[in-house]
Scaffold this motif. Structure first.
Motif, PDB file in Angstrom:
ATOM      1  N   THR A  53       0.827  -1.210   0.000  1.00  0.00           N
ATOM      2  CA  THR A  53       0.000   0.000   0.000  1.00  0.00           C
ATOM      3  C   THR A  53       0.863   1.262   0.000  1.00  0.00           C
ATOM      4  O   THR A  53       0.487   2.269  -0.619  1.00  0.00           O
ATOM      5  CB  THR A  53      -0.934   0.013   1.216  1.00  0.00           C
ATOM      6  N   ASP A  54       2.002   1.232   0.668  1.00  0.00           N
ATOM      7  CA  ASP A  54       2.890   2.404   0.648  1.00  0.00           C
ATOM      8  C   ASP A  54       3.413   2.677  -0.750  1.00  0.00           C
ATOM      9  O   ASP A  54       3.482   3.845  -1.191  1.00  0.00           O
ATOM     10  CB  ASP A  54       4.069   2.188   1.606  1.00  0.00           C
ATOM     11  N   GLU A  55       3.772   1.633  -1.485  1.00  0.00           N
ATOM     12  CA  GLU A  55       4.278   1.816  -2.851  1.00  0.00           C
ATOM     13  C   GLU A  55       3.173   2.294  -3.792  1.00  0.00           C
ATOM     14  O   GLU A  55       3.402   3.160  -4.641  1.00  0.00           O
ATOM     15  CB  GLU A  55       4.873   0.497  -3.357  1.00  0.00           C
ATOM     16  N   ILE A  56       1.995   1.726  -3.622  1.00  0.00           N
ATOM     17  CA  ILE A  56       0.862   2.152  -4.463  1.00  0.00           C
ATOM     18  C   ILE A  56       0.525   3.620  -4.178  1.00  0.00           C
ATOM     19  O   ILE A  56       0.314   4.410  -5.097  1.00  0.00           O
ATOM     20  CB  ILE A  56      -0.363   1.255  -4.209  1.00  0.00           C
ATOM     21  N   ALA A  57       0.483   3.997  -2.908  1.00  0.00           N
ATOM     22  CA  ALA A  57       0.169   5.370  -2.533  1.00  0.00           C
ATOM     23  C   ALA A  57       1.210   6.337  -3.087  1.00  0.00           C
ATOM     24  O   ALA A  57       0.869   7.403  -3.617  1.00  0.00           O
ATOM     25  CB  ALA A  57       0.074   5.499  -1.020  1.00  0.00           C
TER      26      ALA A  57
END
Length: 255
Positions: A53-57
């Motif tokens: 989720t951090d990379e997607i965000a």
């Protein structure tokens, strides 16, 4: 990896937190003055996601900042409402990350100016207003002077006002006429429109007919054209000129 309902909720929540009201500094159409945007993205793809989720965000924030920065330099900082509408409309369209599977999202934003940028906009508007007033006054003075000095007599009066002690050295009539003719060529902003340019062409055309019978014929043809174009009032006014103006009311003699 199997995603439970709980893990899906946690992934959506983490992604939402990473995409809520993140800031972006956006250039405006005025160098040195920038917008401050708070962007909130909405993800339409359900977890599981192809990355953390951090990379997607981070990837979504990068795409949206780039998209906003592409359009913001076209926006005026003095018109914050229009700038907000323009950039918000641009970000509202759906985009997707080039992942497998793709992650789709759109965004909304709130646009503002930092105090320093707001003060710079105020100073810029003040300077623009001052310059606009100065330009307008200068144009009014130029227009008034040109209208006055289009008459050779007015040119002579101005000359005498400036050199009252030189009556023995008056400019000749030709020089006065040349100066007046130069001022007569001046056109105001309104008179530079295509309508006024057309009037100049028509005036020159009519002046090219110096013989009264020829001029009368031209006016009659003009009136007939107006009637054909279903403009009877204009035709009546044109025909009235034939009976009132000395240069057109002389009819050709029968031979």
């Amino acid at each position: 990896m199997t995603f439970t309902r709980w893990s899906r909720w946690r992934a959506r929540r983490a992604l939402r937190r990473g995409l809520s009201k993140f800031e972006a500094r956006l250039d405006s159409s005025v160098p040195g003055i920038a917008f401050t945007a708070r962007i909130t993205a909405t993800v339409h793809t359900e977890p599981p996601y192809p990355q953390s989720t951090d990379e997607i965000a981070a990837a979504i924030r990068s795409v949206l900042r780039k998209a906003a920065s592409d359009i913001s330099p076209k926006c005026e900082p003095a018109d914050l409402t229009s700038a907000q509408d323009t950039i918000a409309r641009h970000l509202a369209s759906r985009r997707s990350l080039s992942t497998n599977p793709p992650v789709e999202f759109h965004a909304r934003l709130v646009l503002d100016l930092f105090p320093d940028d707001r003060a710079a906009v105020t100073a810029l508007l003040t300077a623009q207003r001052r310059q606009a007033v100065a330009d307008r006054l200068r144009r009014q003075k130029t227009d008034a002077m040109a209208q006055e000095l289009a008459d050779p007599a007015a040119v002579l009066v101005r000359w005498l006002e400036q050199q009252a002690d030189t009556w023995s050295d008056l400019p000749d009539a030709e020089k006065l006429s040349n100066i007046a003719a130069a001022f007569a060529e001046h056109r105001t902003d309104r008179e530079r429109t295509i309508e006024y340019a057309t009037l100049e062409v028509i005036r020159d055309f009519l002046d090219s007919f110096q013989d009264p019978p020829q001029r009368r014929m031209v006016y009659e043809v003009l009136a007939a054209g107006m009637r054909h174009a279903k403009r009877p009032d204009h035709a009546d006014r044109t025909e009235a000129l034939l009976n009132t103006h000395p240069s057109t009311n002389e009819r050709p003699s029968d031979t």
